[in-house]
Design a protein around this motif. Structure first.
Motif, PDB file in Angstrom:
ATOM      1  N   GLY A  91      60.838 -19.351 -44.604  1.00  0.00           N
ATOM      2  CA  GLY A  91      62.273 -19.252 -44.481  1.00  0.00           C
ATOM      3  C   GLY A  91      62.689 -18.028 -43.695  1.00  0.00           C
ATOM      4  N   ASN A  92      62.014 -16.908 -43.936  1.00  0.00           N
ATOM      5  CA  ASN A  92      62.341 -15.684 -43.217  1.00  0.00           C
ATOM      6  C   ASN A  92      62.086 -15.827 -41.727  1.00  0.00           C
ATOM      7  OD1 ASN A  92      63.120 -14.318 -45.522  1.00  0.00           O
ATOM      8  ND2 ASN A  92      61.100 -13.441 -45.889  1.00  0.00           N
ATOM      9  N   VAL A  93      60.972 -16.429 -41.366  1.00  0.00           N
ATOM     10  CA  VAL A  93      60.651 -16.590 -39.953  1.00  0.00           C
ATOM     11  C   VAL A  93      61.660 -17.515 -39.283  1.00  0.00           C
ATOM     12  CG1 VAL A  93      58.956 -17.507 -38.322  1.00  0.00           C
ATOM     13  CG2 VAL A  93      58.196 -16.101 -40.239  1.00  0.00           C
ATOM     14  N   ALA A  94      61.997 -18.617 -39.929  1.00  0.00           N
ATOM     15  CA  ALA A  94      62.972 -19.546 -39.350  1.00  0.00           C
ATOM     16  C   ALA A  94      64.326 -18.876 -39.173  1.00  0.00           C
ATOM     17  CB  ALA A  94      63.097 -20.781 -40.231  1.00  0.00           C
ATOM     18  N   PHE A 102      56.499 -21.164 -32.849  1.00  0.00           N
ATOM     19  CA  PHE A 102      56.142 -20.661 -34.184  1.00  0.00           C
ATOM     20  C   PHE A 102      57.362 -20.609 -35.098  1.00  0.00           C
ATOM     21  CE2 PHE A 102      55.151 -17.168 -37.177  1.00  0.00           C
ATOM     22  CZ  PHE A 102      54.040 -17.736 -37.778  1.00  0.00           C
ATOM     23  N   ILE A 103      58.485 -20.173 -34.553  1.00  0.00           N
ATOM     24  CA  ILE A 103      59.711 -20.110 -35.358  1.00  0.00           C
ATOM     25  C   ILE A 103      60.153 -21.511 -35.762  1.00  0.00           C
ATOM     26  CG2 ILE A 103      62.165 -19.532 -35.271  1.00  0.00           C
ATOM     27  CD1 ILE A 103      61.399 -17.129 -33.525  1.00  0.00           C
ATOM     28  N   ASN A 159      54.593 -21.855 -40.191  1.00  0.00           N
ATOM     29  CA  ASN A 159      53.458 -22.633 -40.697  1.00  0.00           C
ATOM     30  C   ASN A 159      52.230 -22.346 -39.834  1.00  0.00           C
ATOM     31  OD1 ASN A 159      51.546 -24.764 -41.128  1.00  0.00           O
ATOM     32  ND2 ASN A 159      53.164 -25.936 -42.134  1.00  0.00           N
ATOM     33  N   LEU A 160      51.325 -21.528 -40.352  1.00  0.00           N
ATOM     34  CA  LEU A 160      50.183 -21.078 -39.564  1.00  0.00           C
ATOM     35  C   LEU A 160      49.248 -22.221 -39.189  1.00  0.00           C
ATOM     36  CD1 LEU A 160      49.298 -17.749 -41.405  1.00  0.00           C
ATOM     37  CD2 LEU A 160      50.244 -17.991 -39.104  1.00  0.00           C
ATOM     38  N   PRO A 166      52.108 -14.645 -34.638  1.00  0.00           N
ATOM     39  CA  PRO A 166      52.489 -14.746 -36.052  1.00  0.00           C
ATOM     40  C   PRO A 166      52.643 -13.386 -36.720  1.00  0.00           C
ATOM     41  CG  PRO A 166      50.741 -16.302 -35.529  1.00  0.00           C
ATOM     42  CD  PRO A 166      50.861 -15.387 -34.352  1.00  0.00           C
ATOM     43  N   MET A 167      51.752 -12.442 -36.395  1.00  0.00           N
ATOM     44  CA  MET A 167      51.843 -11.125 -37.011  1.00  0.00           C
ATOM     45  C   MET A 167      53.154 -10.440 -36.666  1.00  0.00           C
ATOM     46  SD  MET A 167      47.956  -9.605 -36.762  1.00  0.00           S
ATOM     47  CE  MET A 167      47.642  -9.972 -35.034  1.00  0.00           C
TER      48      MET A 167
END
Length: 345
Positions: A10-13, A79-80, A85-86, A177-178
């Motif tokens: 959720g934070n990344v999105a 990625f966003i 989701n890795l 991702p990092m």
């Protein structure tokens, strides 16, 4: 663990609100730019491998910087969109890059077996031949760039000198991702200034390949600040003159200062152009063979130079190189890239 993953996702999105994501996905000409710089790369390497002077507008690292900016922007967005989701992200990157890449390495090996000055038995018994397959499959191309007895009379003996950038590309895929998880945790207002200071402070001290890597960061930064996209068309009028200024004023200090800012100046310019020239978005409907153009053009040109076709007609040899490369790139797209991408959407 599941709860933690959902929280992180959720934070990344949230780094790009839904309305901003819709704008990013809107009409743009990134596909056109990919084709433009891919053909620029072919012409540049054609000039190098035939030992003729490059045209001034294709010399230098402009095309490489452009690819890295576009990758930084679009891969970060990918990625966003996947909500951090890795598994999905890395699977998508793997099927997009690795199978077609490995086919290119085998293709170069078979060319070597066909054109080597050695006997087939000597070629296949040479440790250098199998070392080429092994280290190039791991993207350690600099450890064995050539094959025994192949292209020795060419200006350059490398089988596929264009592949040097793959290691940077893969490294960036790992770092994305990092950085985005850190952006989600710390906030963009903290991470982006840290990245800016790191890029600007280190740019002048980096080797060329390290400098290219900073253009990934430039592309990612423009994406993370895309809520201000409406200003891009104005910022371009500032960025372009600044990038041109060092060529007009003979000042090493000015060149160093502007050079340190170039990853951001160029990223703003290129992404701005992609959305300003949105009428070229019809390139999206074409098969995306640009990766195949990148993978296959170098060995194709090397074969043509091996047979000295360029000594008969440089223009016709260039046309032939583009046609053969396009055919191989289309086959790669139809048979390898597209089926795998459809399977692992």
């Amino acid at each position: 663990m599941t709860a933690v993953r959902r929280e992180k996702s959720g934070n990344v999105a949230a780094l790009l609100p839904d309305e901003v994501q819709q704008v990013v996905k809107g009409a743009n000409c990134f596909d056109f730019l990919r084709y433009f710089f891919a053909f620029m790369l072919i012409v540049a390497h054609f000039c190098t491998l035939t030992n003729i002077d490059q045209l001034f507008f294709i010399s230098g690292g402009l095309r490489v910087k452009a690819f890295f900016v576009i990758t930084g922007f679009l891969v970060s967005f990918s990625f966003i969109r996947r909500n951090g989701n890795l598994k999905s992200y890395f699977m998508k990157r793997f099927v997009r890059i690795v199978p077609a890449y490995l086919c290119t390495i085998v293709f170069c090996f078979l060319i070597g077996l066909w054109l080597t000055d050695l006997s087939a038995g000597s070629f296949l018994s040479s440790s250098s031949s199998w070392r080429y397959l092994a280290v190039n499959a791991m993207m350690l191309n600099w450890l064995q760039p050539d094959l025994p007895g192949v292209f020795l009379a060419n200006p350059l003996p490398q089988m596929n000198g264009a592949l040097w950038s793959m290691k940077l590309e893969v490294l960036f895929y790992i770092i994305v991702p990092m950085l985005l998880f850190l952006a989600a945790k710390w906030g963009k207002r903290l991470l982006l200034p840290i990245l800016f200071v790191a890029v600007v402070g280190s740019y002048s001290f980096l080797q060329v390949q390290g400098q290219y890597f900073t253009f990934f960061i430039g592309g990612m930064t423009v994406l993370l600040l895309f809520q201000y996209h409406s200003y891009l068309k104005y910022l371009i009028w500032v960025c372009v003159p600044l990038m041109v200024l060092p060529y007009m004023v003979n000042s090493p200090l000015l060149e160093q200062c502007i050079g340190s800012l170039e990853p951001y100046l160029f990223a703003i310019t290129l992404v701005g152009v992609a959305y300003i020239l949105s009428f070229l978005s019809f390139f999206r409907r074409l098969d995306n063979i640009t990766y195949g153009l990148y993978l296959y053009h170098f060995p194709v040109i090397q074969v043509l130079v091996h047979y000295r076709l360029h000594e008969r007609s440089i223009v016709l040899t260039l046309i032939l190189a583009v046609l053969i490369t396009a055919i191989l790139a289309t086959l790669s797209w139809k048979l390898i890239e597209q089926p795998l991408m459809n399977k692992y959407k």
